[in-house]
Design a protein around this motif. Sequence first.
Motif, PDB file in Angstrom:
ATOM      1  N   CYS A  51       0.808  -1.212   0.000  1.00 42.87           N
ATOM      2  CA  CYS A  51       0.000   0.000   0.000  1.00 42.87           C
ATOM      3  C   CYS A  51       0.843   1.264   0.000  1.00 42.87           C
ATOM      4  N   GLY A  52       1.999   1.219   0.619  1.00 38.95           N
ATOM      5  CA  GLY A  52       2.856   2.404   0.643  1.00 38.95           C
ATOM      6  C   GLY A  52       3.482   2.715  -0.694  1.00 38.95           C
ATOM      7  N   GLN A  53       3.498   1.761  -1.616  1.00 34.89           N
ATOM      8  CA  GLN A  53       4.106   1.936  -2.930  1.00 34.89           C
ATOM      9  C   GLN A  53       3.079   1.996  -4.053  1.00 34.89           C
ATOM     10  N   CYS A  54       1.842   1.677  -3.753  1.00 35.85           N
ATOM     11  CA  CYS A  54       0.811   1.540  -4.791  1.00 35.85           C
ATOM     12  C   CYS A  54       0.307   2.897  -5.258  1.00 35.85           C
ATOM     13  N   THR A  55       0.289   3.104  -6.558  1.00 35.20           N
ATOM     14  CA  THR A  55      -0.366   4.266  -7.135  1.00 35.20           C
ATOM     15  C   THR A  55      -1.595   3.804  -7.901  1.00 35.20           C
ATOM     16  N   LEU A  56      -2.560   4.693  -8.022  1.00 32.33           N
ATOM     17  CA  LEU A  56      -3.798   4.412  -8.739  1.00 32.33           C
ATOM     18  C   LEU A  56      -3.950   5.434  -9.854  1.00 32.33           C
ATOM     19  N   THR A  57      -4.004   4.971 -11.087  1.00 30.00           N
ATOM     20  CA  THR A  57      -4.037   5.878 -12.223  1.00 30.00           C
ATOM     21  C   THR A  57      -5.056   5.427 -13.260  1.00 30.00           C
ATOM     22  N   PRO A  58      -5.608   6.378 -14.012  1.00 31.37           N
ATOM     23  CA  PRO A  58      -6.362   6.003 -15.207  1.00 31.37           C
ATOM     24  C   PRO A  58      -5.379   5.617 -16.312  1.00 31.37           C
ATOM     25  N   LYS A  59      -5.734   4.626 -17.103  1.00 34.51           N
ATOM     26  CA  LYS A  59      -4.844   4.165 -18.166  1.00 34.51           C
ATOM     27  C   LYS A  59      -5.604   4.018 -19.474  1.00 34.51           C
ATOM     28  N   VAL A  60      -4.823   3.934 -20.564  1.00 34.42           N
ATOM     29  CA  VAL A  60      -5.394   3.739 -21.896  1.00 34.42           C
ATOM     30  C   VAL A  60      -4.852   2.456 -22.497  1.00 34.42           C
ATOM     31  N   GLU A  61      -5.503   2.012 -23.575  1.00 35.43           N
ATOM     32  CA  GLU A  61      -5.094   0.766 -24.227  1.00 35.43           C
ATOM     33  C   GLU A  61      -3.919   0.977 -25.163  1.00 35.43           C
ATOM     34  N   PHE A  89      -3.750   6.412   0.581  1.00 31.16           N
ATOM     35  CA  PHE A  89      -4.918   7.290   0.474  1.00 31.16           C
ATOM     36  C   PHE A  89      -4.557   8.656  -0.075  1.00 31.16           C
ATOM     37  N   GLY A  90      -3.374   9.178   0.240  1.00 32.89           N
ATOM     38  CA  GLY A  90      -2.946  10.466  -0.271  1.00 32.89           C
ATOM     39  C   GLY A  90      -3.579  11.627   0.464  1.00 32.89           C
ATOM     40  N   THR A  91      -3.321  12.832  -0.051  1.00 31.09           N
ATOM     41  CA  THR A  91      -3.759  14.052   0.630  1.00 31.09           C
ATOM     42  C   THR A  91      -4.626  14.950  -0.242  1.00 31.09           C
ATOM     43  N   ALA A  92      -5.040  14.472  -1.406  1.00 35.89           N
ATOM     44  CA  ALA A  92      -5.898  15.281  -2.286  1.00 35.89           C
ATOM     45  C   ALA A  92      -7.130  15.736  -1.515  1.00 35.89           C
ATOM     46  N   ALA A  93      -7.499  17.001  -1.680  1.00 33.36           N
ATOM     47  CA  ALA A  93      -8.630  17.577  -0.961  1.00 33.36           C
ATOM     48  C   ALA A  93      -9.780  17.846  -1.928  1.00 33.36           C
ATOM     49  N   ALA A  94     -10.975  17.918  -1.385  1.00 28.58           N
ATOM     50  CA  ALA A  94     -12.143  18.181  -2.223  1.00 28.58           C
ATOM     51  C   ALA A  94     -12.013  19.503  -2.967  1.00 28.58           C
ATOM     52  N   SER A  95     -11.338  20.474  -2.358  1.00 27.65           N
ATOM     53  CA  SER A  95     -11.174  21.792  -2.971  1.00 27.65           C
ATOM     54  C   SER A  95     -10.132  21.816  -4.078  1.00 27.65           C
ATOM     55  N   ASP A  96      -9.414  20.712  -4.267  1.00 25.09           N
ATOM     56  CA  ASP A  96      -8.400  20.649  -5.331  1.00 25.09           C
ATOM     57  C   ASP A  96      -9.014  20.358  -6.700  1.00 25.09           C
ATOM     58  N   PHE A  97     -10.332  20.145  -6.758  1.00 26.69           N
ATOM     59  CA  PHE A  97     -11.002  19.787  -8.004  1.00 26.69           C
ATOM     60  C   PHE A  97     -11.900  20.936  -8.446  1.00 26.69           C
ATOM     61  N   HIS A  98     -12.017  21.094  -9.767  1.00 29.16           N
ATOM     62  CA  HIS A  98     -12.774  22.207 -10.316  1.00 29.16           C
ATOM     63  C   HIS A  98     -13.668  21.682 -11.432  1.00 29.16           C
ATOM     64  N   ARG A  99     -14.955  21.977 -11.332  1.00 29.56           N
ATOM     65  CA  ARG A  99     -15.937  21.441 -12.270  1.00 29.56           C
ATOM     66  C   ARG A  99     -16.267  22.441 -13.368  1.00 29.56           C
ATOM     67  N   SER A 100     -16.420  21.931 -14.587  1.00 37.07           N
ATOM     68  CA  SER A 100     -16.981  22.703 -15.689  1.00 37.07           C
ATOM     69  C   SER A 100     -18.240  21.978 -16.150  1.00 37.07           C
ATOM     70  N   SER A 155      -3.418   8.940  -6.133  1.00 35.11           N
ATOM     71  CA  SER A 155      -3.762   8.285  -4.879  1.00 35.11           C
ATOM     72  C   SER A 155      -5.218   7.839  -4.890  1.00 35.11           C
ATOM     73  N   TYR A 156      -5.592   7.122  -3.841  1.00 37.49           N
ATOM     74  CA  TYR A 156      -6.968   6.643  -3.713  1.00 37.49           C
ATOM     75  C   TYR A 156      -7.938   7.807  -3.541  1.00 37.49           C
ATOM     76  N   ARG A 157      -7.562   8.780  -2.723  1.00 33.00           N
ATOM     77  CA  ARG A 157      -8.430   9.931  -2.517  1.00 33.00           C
ATOM     78  C   ARG A 157      -8.627  10.706  -3.819  1.00 33.00           C
ATOM     79  N   ARG A 158      -7.589  10.834  -4.614  1.00 35.08           N
ATOM     80  CA  ARG A 158      -7.739  11.565  -5.876  1.00 35.08           C
ATOM     81  C   ARG A 158      -8.761  10.859  -6.774  1.00 35.08           C
ATOM     82  N   MET A 159      -8.706   9.540  -6.831  1.00 37.24           N
ATOM     83  CA  MET A 159      -9.650   8.805  -7.666  1.00 37.24           C
ATOM     84  C   MET A 159     -11.088   9.020  -7.181  1.00 37.24           C
TER      85      MET A 159
END
Length: 798
Positions: A291-301, A418-429, A442-446
């Motif tokens: 868990c300390g080394q795991c990253t979570l990312t979106p990927k493409v084919e 889990f990471g430290t991403a916060a709800a305020s770090d995201f911006h909606r259009s 991180s998990y929180r970012r996802m």
Amino acid sequence: MATVLLSAVGSAVGGAMLPGGVNVLGSTISGAAIGSAVGAVAGAYVDQRLFGPTVANGSGPRLSDLQVMASTEGAPIPRVYGRARLAGQVIWATQFTEHKSTHASGGGKGGGGASVTEYSYSVSFAVALCEGEVTRIGRVWADGNPLSLADVTWRLHKGAEDQPADPLIEAVEGVDATPAYRGTAYILFEDLDLSPFGNRLPQLSFEVFRGLSDVEQAVRAVTVIPGAGEFVYDTGATREILSEASSRAVNTHSTEGATDWQAAIDQLQATCPNVASASLVVAWFGDDLRCGQCTLTPKVETAHKITLPDSWSVSGLGRGSAGLVSQIDGRPAYGGTPSDLTVIRAIADLKARGLRTVFYPFVMMDIAAGNTLPDPYSGAAGQSAYPWRGRITCDPAPGRTATPDKTSAAAAQVAAFFGTAAASDFHRSTDAVSYSGPGEWSYRRMVLHYAHLCVVAGGVDAFLIGSELRGLTQVRSGAAAYPAVAALKTLAADVAGILGPGTKISYAADWSEYAGHAPGDGTGDLYFNLDPLWADANIHFVGIDNYAPLTDWRKTTDHLDAEIAGSIYDIGYLQSRIVGGEDFDWYYASDADRDAQIRTPITDGAYGKPWVWRAKDIKSWWANAHYDRPGGTESGTPTAWVPEGKPIVLTETGCPAIDKGTNEPNVFVDPKSAESAAPHYSSGTRDDFIQRAFIEAVTGYWSASGAHNPVSSVYGAPMLDAADIFFWTWDARPFPAFPDRTDIWADGANWRTGHWLNGRLGAAPLAALVAHVMADVGFTAFDASALAGTVDGFVIDR
């Protein structure tokens, strides 16, 4: 017998009546011979009427009869059971409509060009298919070739006894002269262009579905997968540009003339008419079990692909910047993460269809075979290939030498995941969500990304903050401190702040995880480790991915379960094991005990609460106060859980379509994954009927009211509403394109024995088939309930 007898009688009578015989063409034939011949003919007729001919001269239905469209006066109307291919009878048609087009053929000398006039034709017509009421039609063939309905105007009348007349026929024939063809299923084509068929009416045949049992009606909620596929959830057609002159469809592979998503969800609603909820699975990819080394990312084919009308983008990441999923034999091991815009459209479409929508962020582990990552469970180089997300844990894992479990170092590893991403770090259009927080995957970012994306999509009814992270939720930073549970509580609060009070929030725990943590390390510890989460004000229900074993069936007939049931398909037997049998009454202490069926009773010694050890005793867990047992001694004060405080939702449940699937409903066959397995004592052969029996047992059990499913004294509703049973799974890739198109989707072969409902629901269970056939001919003195198995379909056409 009559032939011999009447021949002898005829001989005697003929001899008496014609003693001199008869002259025929110069020959004298005796009266006895004539009488014998007449008697033999009469006797043969009697024998045939009594006993039937020696060789049958009649003929039954032939394939050509069912697949050649005709227009025959007085033709019988077929009866369809399950799924079948029919041609039908043309019952109405307009005159051909002529279309004329004129164009120049090219200029001649002097500039005076000739013109060419071309003619094409179209026609409107109706084809009667079979006796109604049918469920839907699937594929359509014209002159033996698949016909896309994309640019065809057509309507299916399912054959209800109260169906109205078709408006086009009324417009042409007049209201008073238009029959409604009630009780007959028919399809109407409006102004069909005949040019592709040589300006003639093509030979059409249709895949017709007619459901027979209550199982399809009992399914009220499903998960929607595959979770991975760049445009798999897009409601609009996407094409890949190959060159200036060529392109190919990315997400349109069915003959229904719609995108894969539209075709698949249409099939869902037609097959399961009472479905009211859909849980949309969307995946990012983990790359390490530590868990300390795991990253979570979106990927493409693939890194190089031009798509129109939209390009792939997730969380502000474009195709060129995204990671690639691993490959097996030169093909992607998974589809890519669904593009954000397609997720927005899918959510909006589910809501527009009137479906209660759950959003399900999902972790897929993209760890290829042959990797050299240190294994937290063994310390060896090389982690398991494509493992279950529930195996993510601290390093070394609990129980191993030098594990950080029960120390602050474990908390640090969990925090990194889990990471430290916060709800305020995201911006909606209006159609996207961007991110400006810490540079982490991180998990929180996802999870926070998708919470914001759900807002952009117009909101969802429920949101899961995760699922089956058992290896994480059981890691401790102290004797009774569970940092991942605390992190999930914080995440639930953040998601609630984004989505607002109209969205219900929960976590989907594994069936072996939801109730508590007993490490089995000799300490005697028992902690209700998830109770701080379940009791939290931002959690609205207890989510359980419920795949507990129901049966203990063996290959022979002398095993213990065979003493209480005659068949593994017996619904009463299956229902008795929902709260009984393995993991309720008893358990197997070892594999050797399992083979020998040596069952150890589940007991609780001095405290007399065996339910704390029973994974299947959901009711007792729900209805009682919980007391931790550090060192095996029960605490004097309960946890924060309020008995009967919140409803139970089966966020996942299901059974693979494999021999003895109910022995181990949680396993699946997937050759690429280290988790791949068949259930205990399974032959590995496909068995659609065991999946159907599982669904019937589960829905029937939880639909019934009673002591097993009490009404809460806190919120005034049942512990578990049958509408909250989410069956795994319905695929957004429509059947039969999936699984047939293995050139497009590498996991098509897994469908054969997997958990998929597509292509199985809607078939004809043998017992229901026989019962319907008997009932249709007015015969009631039968019992077909013990018949097991399914057939795709059956037709009576005469």
